[in-house]
Design a protein around this motif. Structure first.
Motif, PDB file in Angstrom:
ATOM      1  N   LEU A   1       0.665  -1.201   0.010  1.00  9.83           N
ATOM      2  CA  LEU A   1       0.112  -0.161  -0.147  1.00  9.83           C
ATOM      3  C   LEU A   1       0.886   1.114  -0.054  1.00  9.83           C
ATOM      4  N   ALA A   2       1.844   1.270   0.911  1.00  5.44           N
ATOM      5  CA  ALA A   2       2.788   2.502   1.102  1.00  5.44           C
ATOM      6  C   ALA A   2       3.656   2.888  -0.294  1.00  5.44           C
ATOM      7  N   LEU A   3       3.927   1.618  -0.849  1.00  6.11           N
ATOM      8  CA  LEU A   3       4.797   1.714  -2.069  1.00  6.11           C
ATOM      9  C   LEU A   3       3.980   2.301  -3.346  1.00  6.11           C
ATOM     10  N   ASN A   4       2.836   1.683  -3.635  1.00  2.00           N
ATOM     11  CA  ASN A   4       1.817   2.302  -4.778  1.00  2.00           C
ATOM     12  C   ASN A   4       0.968   3.378  -4.437  1.00  2.00           C
ATOM     13  N   TYR A   5       0.677   3.709  -2.973  1.00  3.25           N
ATOM     14  CA  TYR A   5      -0.482   4.680  -2.755  1.00  3.25           C
ATOM     15  C   TYR A   5       0.238   5.553  -1.588  1.00  3.25           C
ATOM     16  N   PRO A   6       1.288   6.125  -1.616  1.00  4.93           N
ATOM     17  CA  PRO A   6       1.825   6.633  -0.264  1.00  4.93           C
ATOM     18  C   PRO A   6       1.182   7.661   0.382  1.00  4.93           C
ATOM     19  N   ASP A   7       0.205   8.174  -0.445  1.00  2.00           N
ATOM     20  CA  ASP A   7      -0.798   9.337   0.265  1.00  2.00           C
ATOM     21  C   ASP A   7      -2.115   8.992   0.811  1.00  2.00           C
ATOM     22  N   TYR A   8      -2.087   7.523   0.804  1.00  2.00           N
ATOM     23  CA  TYR A   8      -3.510   6.987   1.326  1.00  2.00           C
ATOM     24  C   TYR A   8      -3.845   7.459   2.997  1.00  2.00           C
ATOM     25  N   PRO A   9      -4.959   7.732   3.221  1.00  2.00           N
ATOM     26  CA  PRO A   9      -5.286   8.613   4.345  1.00  2.00           C
ATOM     27  C   PRO A   9      -4.639   7.621   5.758  1.00  2.00           C
ATOM     28  N   ALA A  10      -4.820   6.392   5.635  1.00  2.00           N
ATOM     29  CA  ALA A  10      -4.419   5.595   6.762  1.00  2.00           C
ATOM     30  C   ALA A  10      -2.963   5.605   6.874  1.00  2.00           C
ATOM     31  N   LEU A  11      -2.236   5.940   6.186  1.00  2.73           N
ATOM     32  CA  LEU A  11      -0.561   5.983   6.432  1.00  2.73           C
ATOM     33  C   LEU A  11      -0.090   7.191   6.877  1.00  2.73           C
ATOM     34  N   ASP A  12       0.863   7.267   7.718  1.00  5.09           N
ATOM     35  CA  ASP A  12       1.399   8.142   8.102  1.00  5.09           C
ATOM     36  C   ASP A  12       2.873   8.813   7.162  1.00  5.09           C
ATOM     37  N   LYS A  13       3.589   9.600   7.364  1.00  2.00           N
ATOM     38  CA  LYS A  13       4.529  10.159   6.562  1.00  2.00           C
ATOM     39  C   LYS A  13       5.616   9.090   6.511  1.00  2.00           C
ATOM     40  N   ASP A  14       5.809   8.345   7.401  1.00  2.64           N
ATOM     41  CA  ASP A  14       6.803   7.317   7.225  1.00  2.64           C
ATOM     42  C   ASP A  14       6.298   5.881   6.387  1.00  2.64           C
ATOM     43  N   GLY A  15       4.915   5.800   6.239  1.00  2.31           N
ATOM     44  CA  GLY A  15       4.550   4.664   5.376  1.00  2.31           C
ATOM     45  C   GLY A  15       3.780   3.506   6.541  1.00  2.31           C
ATOM     46  N   ASN A  16       3.603   4.013   7.734  1.00  2.00           N
ATOM     47  CA  ASN A  16       3.166   3.000   8.698  1.00  2.00           C
ATOM     48  C   ASN A  16       1.753   3.438   8.829  1.00  2.00           C
ATOM     49  N   PHE A  17       0.779   2.442   9.486  1.00  2.00           N
ATOM     50  CA  PHE A  17      -0.683   2.575   9.803  1.00  2.00           C
ATOM     51  C   PHE A  17      -0.626   3.515  10.922  1.00  2.00           C
ATOM     52  N   LYS A  18      -1.576   4.429  10.981  1.00  2.00           N
ATOM     53  CA  LYS A  18      -1.658   5.378  11.825  1.00  2.00           C
ATOM     54  C   LYS A  18      -2.269   4.626  13.377  1.00  2.00           C
ATOM     55  N   SER A  19      -2.002   5.358  14.355  1.00  2.92           N
ATOM     56  CA  SER A  19      -2.319   4.670  15.599  1.00  2.92           C
ATOM     57  C   SER A  19      -3.726   4.309  15.954  1.00  2.92           C
ATOM     58  N   ARG A  20      -4.722   4.883  15.350  1.00  6.00           N
ATOM     59  CA  ARG A  20      -5.950   4.368  15.416  1.00  6.00           C
ATOM     60  C   ARG A  20      -6.447   3.163  14.822  1.00  6.00           C
ATOM     61  N   TYR A  21      -5.495   2.914  13.808  1.00  9.13           N
ATOM     62  CA  TYR A  21      -5.699   1.623  12.995  1.00  9.13           C
ATOM     63  C   TYR A  21      -4.814   0.270  13.697  1.00  9.13           C
ATOM     64  N   SER A  22      -4.111   0.626  14.690  1.00 12.86           N
ATOM     65  CA  SER A  22      -3.409  -0.210  15.377  1.00 12.86           C
ATOM     66  C   SER A  22      -4.496  -1.410  16.194  1.00 12.86           C
ATOM     67  N   LEU A  23      -3.775  -2.358  16.559  1.00 20.05           N
ATOM     68  CA  LEU A  23      -4.602  -3.317  17.440  1.00 20.05           C
ATOM     69  C   LEU A  23      -5.138  -2.816  18.722  1.00 20.05           C
ATOM     70  N   GLU A  24      -4.200  -1.919  19.294  1.00 25.83           N
ATOM     71  CA  GLU A  24      -4.627  -1.363  20.367  1.00 25.83           C
ATOM     72  C   GLU A  24      -6.016  -0.038  20.242  1.00 25.83           C
ATOM     73  N   GLY A  25      -5.733   0.340  19.039  1.00 27.41           N
ATOM     74  CA  GLY A  25      -6.788   1.421  18.946  1.00 27.41           C
ATOM     75  C   GLY A  25      -8.080   0.809  18.049  1.00 27.41           C
ATOM     76  N   MET A  26      -8.150  -0.749  17.976  1.00 23.84           N
ATOM     77  CA  MET A  26      -9.336  -1.260  17.385  1.00 23.84           C
ATOM     78  C   MET A  26      -9.962  -2.550  18.171  1.00 23.84           C
ATOM     79  N   GLN A  27      -9.585  -2.292  19.633  1.00 25.04           N
ATOM     80  CA  GLN A  27     -10.204  -3.185  20.605  1.00 25.04           C
ATOM     81  C   GLN A  27     -11.784  -2.794  20.666  1.00 25.04           C
ATOM     82  N   ARG A  28     -12.400  -3.803  20.626  1.00 27.57           N
ATOM     83  CA  ARG A  28     -13.848  -3.620  20.566  1.00 27.57           C
ATOM     84  C   ARG A  28     -14.272  -3.382  22.052  1.00 27.57           C
ATOM     85  N   SER A  29     -15.250  -2.409  22.211  1.00 28.68           N
ATOM     86  CA  SER A  29     -15.908  -1.990  23.449  1.00 28.68           C
ATOM     87  C   SER A  29     -16.753  -2.966  23.728  1.00 28.68           C
TER      88      SER A  29
END
Length: 316
Positions: A260-288
């Motif tokens: 995803l980062a290689l082909n779509y570096p400006d994708y909204p879920a990626l930060d400037k370093d090409g990593n998933f942003k925190s809200r997309y991480s396992l901790e940020g996605m725990q179901r309430s």
């Protein structure tokens, strides 16, 4: 003594009153309108009569179609075919009946008429038109009256009609590549592929809300593998990454994020370093507990939804 509310009239008077004249005028006008309406109806019935000649019936049908009286056009063409099944206009009437049904929003009848024409005349010079109209009618068969006037997200609805239409256009393009309708059919196929791919992403987003992470990841993978070069591919990669993160499959998630980062570096879920942003991480996605108790129907902090159409849909 008068028993109605109108002023009493002197019945012995020799001069008609204004009221009597007005009443006579109304009666005369009503009779004239009735005669005119009866005459028009009689004219239509006469024109659609089976006693009319073949050429006259065909010309009547053409006039109805030119005037956009498609219901009358359908009746006229059906009557022509039944009266002269082996006449010189029979094949043309069958072909034009497809268009008449389609224009009258009788889409299922148009599909049936196209099927019948293809079955009876597989070598007809205009059989490619029957395939084309069958595709158009199949795509419109499930649409309702509101969809024609109100903006709706077609990709969020049942897409079985879109799959059927894609198959019909595909047959046209493969069997008649030189057809004058082939170019338009190809353009419609591109639109239909985009629609079908977007539908898979919408379903994947629904699965995320319900906590069905494996099903969501599989939908994303299906888009990447089967709908390449569509605007939904970056969302498909993001769905895969998100699903694998939530399933604890770190290696697969990292592979999807890397692509995803290689082909779509400006994708909204990626930060400037090409990593998933925190809200997309396992901790940020725990179901309430609310999400779990309502089987994913409600959550004050719902999971991220992937929809980058505004960013990639117009990119060629």
């Amino acid at each position: 003594m008068c028993l109605n509310r109108r002023p009493c009239q002197n019945v012995n008077s020799n001069t008609p009153t204004v009221a009597i004249l007005l009443r006579s005028l109304k009666i005369t006008t009503a009779l004239l309108l009735a005669v005119l309406l009866f005459g028009c109806a009689s004219q239509d019935d006469e024109e659609l009569s089976a006693d009319s000649g073949e050429q006259q019936m065909y010309e009547n049908a053409q006039r109805y179609l030119r005037n956009k009286s498609f219901d009358l056009g359908v009746r006229s063409l059906q009557l022509l075919e039944s009266r002269y099944p082996f006449g010189k206009y029979a094949e043309q009437a069958q072909l034009e009946l497809i268009y008449a049904h389609y224009s009258a929003f009788q889409h299922e009848a148009a599909v049936e008429a196209a099927d019948r024409f293809i079955r009876l005349h597989p070598q007809h010079p205009s059989v490619d038109y029957a395939y084309y109209m069958k595709g158009l009618a199949a795509y419109s068969a499930k649409s309702d009256v509101f969809a024609r006037f109100l903006p709706t997200d077609v990709s969020s609805r049942d897409t079985s009609h879109a799959r059927e239409a894609f198959a019909e256009f595909s047959q046209l393009v493969s069997r008649f590549p030189a057809s004058p309708y082939a170019a338009d059919a190809k353009a419609r196929m591109v639109h239909l592929r985009n629609l079908l791919a977007r539908h898979e992403i919408i379903v994947a987003n629904y699965y995320f809300r319900r906590g069905a992470y494996l099903a969501a990841a599989n939908r994303g993978r299906y888009v990447v593998e089967n709908f390449q070069r569509t605007p939904a591919v970056p969302d498909g990669l993001a769905v895969m990454a998100q699903g694998y993160i939530l399933l604890g499959m770190s290696d697969l998630a990292e592979d999807a994020i890397e692509v995803l980062a290689l082909n779509y570096p400006d994708y909204p879920a990626l930060d400037k370093d090409g990593n998933f942003k925190s809200r997309y991480s396992l901790e940020g996605m725990q179901r309430s507990w609310i999400n779990k108790a309502t089987l994913g129907l409600f959550d004050p902090t719902p999971p991220p939804q992937f929809d980058s159409r505004e960013l990639y849909e117009n990119v060629r």
